[in-house]
Design an enzyme around this catalytic site. Structure first.
Site, PDB file in Angstrom:
ATOM      1  N   CYS A 251      49.334  40.338  40.930  1.00 22.93           N
ATOM      2  CA  CYS A 251      48.050  40.379  41.644  1.00 22.93           C
ATOM      3  C   CYS A 251      47.803  41.750  42.269  1.00 22.93           C
ATOM      4  CB  CYS A 251      48.042  39.339  42.762  1.00 22.93           C
ATOM      5  SG  CYS A 251      48.224  37.633  42.212  1.00 22.93           S
ATOM      6  N   SER A 252      48.870  42.482  42.557  1.00 26.54           N
ATOM      7  CA  SER A 252      48.771  43.727  43.309  1.00 26.54           C
ATOM      8  C   SER A 252      48.884  44.971  42.445  1.00 26.54           C
ATOM      9  CB  SER A 252      49.867  43.770  44.385  1.00 26.54           C
ATOM     10  OG  SER A 252      49.816  42.628  45.194  1.00 26.54           O
TER      11      SER A 252
END
Length: 259
Positions: A251-252
């Protein structure tokens, strides 16, 4: 080869593409704060800003989504949850068929495999990249929960496994589904904690994934990923603080091919 940066993130950054001649460009997915769940004016500028900084041609897709909402095998097939994309908070007024057509055009793909997903229970409306991930064309990983779990996320994971186990890809191949068992226990007490090994990130020569302090399943996940990605070192990190906020490693981060 790839490089990544955690300051953009897969959901806000552009998706990088190559055509059949090796040319690189980028497409933005019109980030709108995960369905207008948060202020996002500046975040919405990340995709084109990254492309501009790198001198890469940029265009916008004809749908609203996030990088983590679509998984691709790079060979004509994409995966996604209906709960995230076929959702009025992102694509009001568009049918599933219309969204599928737009996704296929943006990704240069030929076939889309949908799973129902879970709507309205997390900020992403259940991104595919936390449960099901392509290894290579024809092979997909799916994480399953312990047998005694029957919450909405556990039921969703089992449903994804069942659907993908009978699916074929754009080239007509029956998907090989590799099971990864989720942890029996984790260190975190956060109600939004993401206890998923498959929210990993691929870098040159390695797979970066999580460990949760469950020695048995941590080791098993490491072995499975090592077998799935031969030649890559599997590096497991304690990222409880990151995953406690409902996100994860993938996600990052965002892959960026070397020009």
């Amino acid at each position: 080869m790839s490089r990544s940066t955690v300051r953009t993130g897969s959901d806000t950054c552009a998706v990088f593409r190559r055509d059949g001649r090796g040319n690189l460009d980028a497409v933005g997915l019109n980030f709108n704060g995960w369905g207008r769940k948060q202020a996002h004016r500046d975040d919405a500028e990340v995709a084109w800003s990254v492309a501009e900084f790198n001198g890469i041609a940029f265009s916008e897709a004809e749908f609203v989504g996030e990088g983590g909402s679509i998984e691709t095998d790079g060979d004509g097939t994409v995966l996604a949850t209906e709960s995230s994309l076929v959702n009025k908070n992102r694509n009001r007024g568009l049918s599933r068929d219309s969204i599928e057509e737009a996704v296929l055009a943006a990704y240069g793909a030929e076939k889309m495999i949908w799973v129902p997903g879970v709507r309205g229970r997390d900020i992403t409306d259940n991104h595919i990249d936390v449960t099901s991930r392509f290894v290579r064309p024809g092979v997909v990983l799916v994480q399953l929960p312990p047998d005694d779990r029957n919450d909405v996320w556990a039921r969703d994971a089992r449903q994804q496994y069942a659907i993908l186990s009978t699916a074929t890809d754009a080239k007509g191949r029956r998907l090989q589904v590799i099971r990864v068992d989720g942890p029996d226990h984790v260190r975190s007490r956060s109600s939004t904690f993401v206890d998923l090994y498959l929210n990993f990130h691929l870098v040159n020569g390695a797979v970066i994934t999580a460990q949760f302090g469950d020695a048995r399943t941590d080791a098993a996940a490491r072995r499975t990923l090592a077998e799935a990605f031969p030649g890559r070192e599997v590096i497991q990190l304690d990222v409880d603080r990151l995953m406690g906020d409902g996100g994860g490693i993938h996600c990052s981060t965002m892959h960026q091919p070397v020009p």
